[in-house]
Design a protein around this motif. Sequence first.
Motif, PDB file in Angstrom:
ATOM      1  N   THR A  59       0.827  -1.311   0.076  1.00 31.36           N
ATOM      2  CA  THR A  59      -0.001   0.115   0.017  1.00 31.36           C
ATOM      3  C   THR A  59       0.855   1.345  -0.024  1.00 31.36           C
ATOM      4  O   THR A  59       0.254   2.522   0.113  1.00 31.36           O
ATOM      5  CB  THR A  59      -1.074   0.171   1.204  1.00 31.36           C
ATOM      6  OG1 THR A  59      -0.144   0.095   2.321  1.00 31.36           O
ATOM      7  CG2 THR A  59      -1.737  -1.256   1.340  1.00 31.36           C
ATOM      8  N   LEU A 290      -4.315   3.941  -2.423  1.00 32.28           N
ATOM      9  CA  LEU A 290      -3.098   3.371  -2.111  1.00 32.28           C
ATOM     10  C   LEU A 290      -3.298   1.940  -2.088  1.00 32.28           C
ATOM     11  O   LEU A 290      -2.577   1.270  -1.344  1.00 32.28           O
ATOM     12  CB  LEU A 290      -2.726   3.772  -0.810  1.00 32.28           C
ATOM     13  CG  LEU A 290      -2.409   5.267  -0.417  1.00 32.28           C
ATOM     14  CD1 LEU A 290      -2.144   5.516   0.890  1.00 32.28           C
ATOM     15  CD2 LEU A 290      -1.323   5.877  -1.300  1.00 32.28           C
ATOM     16  N   ARG A 291      -3.865   1.484  -3.218  1.00 30.38           N
ATOM     17  CA  ARG A 291      -3.930  -0.064  -3.517  1.00 30.38           C
ATOM     18  C   ARG A 291      -2.852  -0.447  -4.659  1.00 30.38           C
ATOM     19  O   ARG A 291      -3.049  -0.570  -5.753  1.00 30.38           O
ATOM     20  CB  ARG A 291      -5.161  -0.441  -4.002  1.00 30.38           C
ATOM     21  CG  ARG A 291      -6.108  -0.134  -3.103  1.00 30.38           C
ATOM     22  CD  ARG A 291      -7.685  -0.425  -3.312  1.00 30.38           C
ATOM     23  NE  ARG A 291      -7.851  -1.958  -3.450  1.00 30.38           N
ATOM     24  CZ  ARG A 291      -8.737  -2.604  -4.477  1.00 30.38           C
ATOM     25  NH1 ARG A 291      -9.708  -1.593  -5.096  1.00 30.38           N
ATOM     26  NH2 ARG A 291      -9.033  -3.736  -4.457  1.00 30.38           N
ATOM     27  N   PHE A 292      -1.526  -0.073  -4.416  1.00 31.00           N
ATOM     28  CA  PHE A 292      -0.213  -0.538  -5.280  1.00 31.00           C
ATOM     29  C   PHE A 292      -0.394  -1.725  -5.863  1.00 31.00           C
ATOM     30  O   PHE A 292      -0.275  -1.892  -6.951  1.00 31.00           O
ATOM     31  CB  PHE A 292       1.163   0.053  -4.666  1.00 31.00           C
ATOM     32  CG  PHE A 292       1.263   1.423  -4.662  1.00 31.00           C
ATOM     33  CD1 PHE A 292       1.591   2.236  -5.366  1.00 31.00           C
ATOM     34  CD2 PHE A 292       0.827   1.978  -3.332  1.00 31.00           C
ATOM     35  CE1 PHE A 292       1.642   3.398  -5.245  1.00 31.00           C
ATOM     36  CE2 PHE A 292       1.104   3.230  -2.900  1.00 31.00           C
ATOM     37  CZ  PHE A 292       1.463   4.132  -4.114  1.00 31.00           C
TER      38      PHE A 292
ATOM     39  N   ARG B 118      -0.334   3.950   7.529  1.00 31.24           N
ATOM     40  CA  ARG B 118       0.501   3.252   6.767  1.00 31.24           C
ATOM     41  C   ARG B 118       2.037   3.265   7.317  1.00 31.24           C
ATOM     42  O   ARG B 118       2.842   2.777   6.572  1.00 31.24           O
ATOM     43  CB  ARG B 118       0.777   4.392   5.321  1.00 31.24           C
ATOM     44  CG  ARG B 118      -0.428   4.578   4.794  1.00 31.24           C
ATOM     45  CD  ARG B 118      -1.039   3.400   4.055  1.00 31.24           C
ATOM     46  NE  ARG B 118      -2.484   3.780   3.605  1.00 31.24           N
ATOM     47  CZ  ARG B 118      -3.536   3.033   3.238  1.00 31.24           C
ATOM     48  NH1 ARG B 118      -3.495   1.568   3.561  1.00 31.24           N
ATOM     49  NH2 ARG B 118      -4.579   3.397   2.770  1.00 31.24           N
ATOM     50  N   GLN B 454      -5.914  -3.930   3.791  1.00 30.97           N
ATOM     51  CA  GLN B 454      -4.179  -3.864   3.296  1.00 30.97           C
ATOM     52  C   GLN B 454      -3.580  -3.573   4.521  1.00 30.97           C
ATOM     53  O   GLN B 454      -2.251  -3.267   4.757  1.00 30.97           O
ATOM     54  CB  GLN B 454      -4.201  -2.781   2.388  1.00 30.97           C
ATOM     55  CG  GLN B 454      -4.839  -3.115   1.105  1.00 30.97           C
ATOM     56  CD  GLN B 454      -4.992  -1.976   0.256  1.00 30.97           C
ATOM     57  OE1 GLN B 454      -4.715  -0.816   0.660  1.00 30.97           O
ATOM     58  NE2 GLN B 454      -5.623  -2.150  -0.971  1.00 30.97           N
TER      59      GLN B 454
END
Lengths: 334, 455
Positions: A59, A290-292, B118, B454
């Motif tokens: 991400t 941000l979903r790389f 993050r 994620q």
Amino acid sequence: MINNLVTSEKKIKFFRMGKRNWRKTRWFYLFIAPWIFGFLAFILAPVIVGLLMSFSNFTGGNFNSLKFIGLENYTEVFRDFFSSGDAWLALNRTIVFTLLSVFISTALSLSIASLLTGNIRGRTVFRVLFYLPAMLPLVASIWVFRSLLDNNVGVLNAILDLIVPGIHIPWLTKQAFLSLIIFTAWGSLGGAMIIYMAGIQGIPSELRDAAAVDGANGLQIFRNITMPMISPLIMYQSVLAIIGGLQTLVTPILLTPGAGGSGSMSISTIPVRDNYLFMVHVYQESFNRLRFGYGSALLWIMFVFILILTFFLIRMSKKWVYYEVDPDSKPGDK
Amino acid sequence: MKAKLLQALTVLVLLTLVLSGCATPTPTPASVDTTSEPADATSEPVDATSAKPITLVVAAWEEEFTNEQIAAYTALNPTITIERIDPDQTKLAALVAAGTAPDIIRASGSDVPLFVQRGWLMDLSSYFNNSTVLKVDDLVPANSYFVYNDVRYGMLKDWSPDSAFIINKRMAEKAGIQLPPLNSIITYKQAGEWAKLMTVWDGSRLVTAGSEGFGSDVDVQNVARESGGDLYSEDFSQAIIKDNPVVVEYLTWAANMAKDGYTFGPLNPSPDWGVPDLQSGAAASIVMGYWCNAEYAGSADEGVEKPSDFVMYPALSWGGEKVFNTSAGGAGWMISATTQHPDEAWKLFEYYMAGQPAIDRATSGWGVPSLKSQFVYMEAPTEWQQQWLDTVNWELENVDTTARRINPYFSTQTFNNIWYTQVEQYINGEISIEEAISNLDTEVNKAIDDGIAQK
């Protein structure tokens, strides 16, 4: 014993040859070394990292929880394609956009190239004018187009208003797709035109003269002589334009940004639905959500799609592209 | 043989010389001037243990962290070189992904939870607790943006309650609108009715939009708070949109305002954005913050409309009883979790937040200071700016300006992009307003689920 001696002699010869060859070629390798290094560091390595990323939950900063998730991103992409969501819309719009823009751009550039290789007054000026858009920076061109096409304060609508009072066409919203096609065709016209002009000028004049003597008119000469003779160039130009069309990202976002990006030239905004192209979807997923990993999977699917399409186009070219020599022939074939 | 060896050595030496010539010259510790006097406590040179020359990379806009400020700081701290780069979000994401994050990151307060999620930011709690110039008690409440799970990650450089309602008095009078006394509570629907009266169409051309537009995530948060709820569940795992009738009612109203052409919208976007639109007369009212008084003051003679006609009211209310201004618009600084120079970065942070740059910001009118102790530096040189300052002070005392809760699993830009997409389809007649709101709910919750997955 004799055999051993022969083998040793061969080895010595090989090394001597190797040394000689190295002396001959070392400068070649030295000169291409920067390019090789650049290719490895800036092309091959990112491509491999991108491939690995597509199998991960990356991400952008989750190095601590980074994990291999197999084909999950790819499965999700195909699930999105079949659920008629944004991924499907984006693919759909991209294919339509690419087909239309390549067709219009090819037709226009070919026509203009044909005209400008003839004896027209002031053709040098026209050549410069038509090539000029190819030299302008993309963002500057978009800014100019937005000023021309703005719904409320655009120059084009102001001119139309003088002709038909009260008329205001929403070029950047309800006609956004048309505006995108026009902009793309305008931008790619110059480059393609130059290539076609070079091709047309390279056709031996005897061919056209002979056809004219036989009574062929201009259209027949163009169809039966000019077109076949420059068909390899049309093929080359079309393949490049299709690849470029499928990879279009910045233009729809900056040219037709919808409500979210009104006024500002920000890449983070989303264009109107008609111009929601595949790369815009990739950008949204990768950098806004941000979903790389998912974004990389989308890119790899597009890469495979382009690869297959290019292969198909090259195979198909045998049917309509005129080569003076058989492209499949080998040296010595008769 | 010797000749070849000599050739090879010569090439090697030349190559070394060329390469060393290409390298950036760095001052040696011996050349460092340690005799400079600090201008104030916040710009003291860093301690002797860090006398080694270092480079701090700061992601900040040039106009916010000027070359003069950089020069002033590095003159006092000669061992530190500051490299400023633009704080573009995409660039930042790419730099972090590449493991080369800047030492100091400038971002909007609303981005902080996402960055924390993050793992991009350093815990600054102990630095704040030990600082002599940046005291937690002195921070304005809007700095809560930078506190996540009781950990403090940064602070605002300045801010403003950004949901204030600003209306062009001249246009209102022209439309026959009798504006209420200053600091009155105005409802969204009232502002909408005024917008209808002030909108000017010339055929199919929108000359003046009655209002710039409604329906952003900030407006939705204000309305949700007013309804007694919140846009997100307690743990941020869910967005409550279609199940909150007040939010549904508000979004329906906002979408219809755009559809009916009283505000800009996805199919009739503004030629610019709120601040210049008010000044050019493209919009008759906007929802914006105190900070733009400096923008108007600096370009008072440039626009068609005069800033002295711009009246500021507190944030709009849906029900008309309570007012919430949860926007707390502002950007701040944070330190990267991967910085190799945390102490040096903190010293620069202190200088920027409490030193001369902070005082300059407070006097400029570009925002409300982040430190209460710096309110004294706020200036209002003109009558209309004084009116704006009075409204801000009234809001700080009477309105709930607690910052909205920011969901760490997705960005506010995503919320807005989804909503604009839905409104576009609604205006085009492709979907009903119920479907638009339901799709917004589904898409936002999907984005949250993706963010959680994620983690």
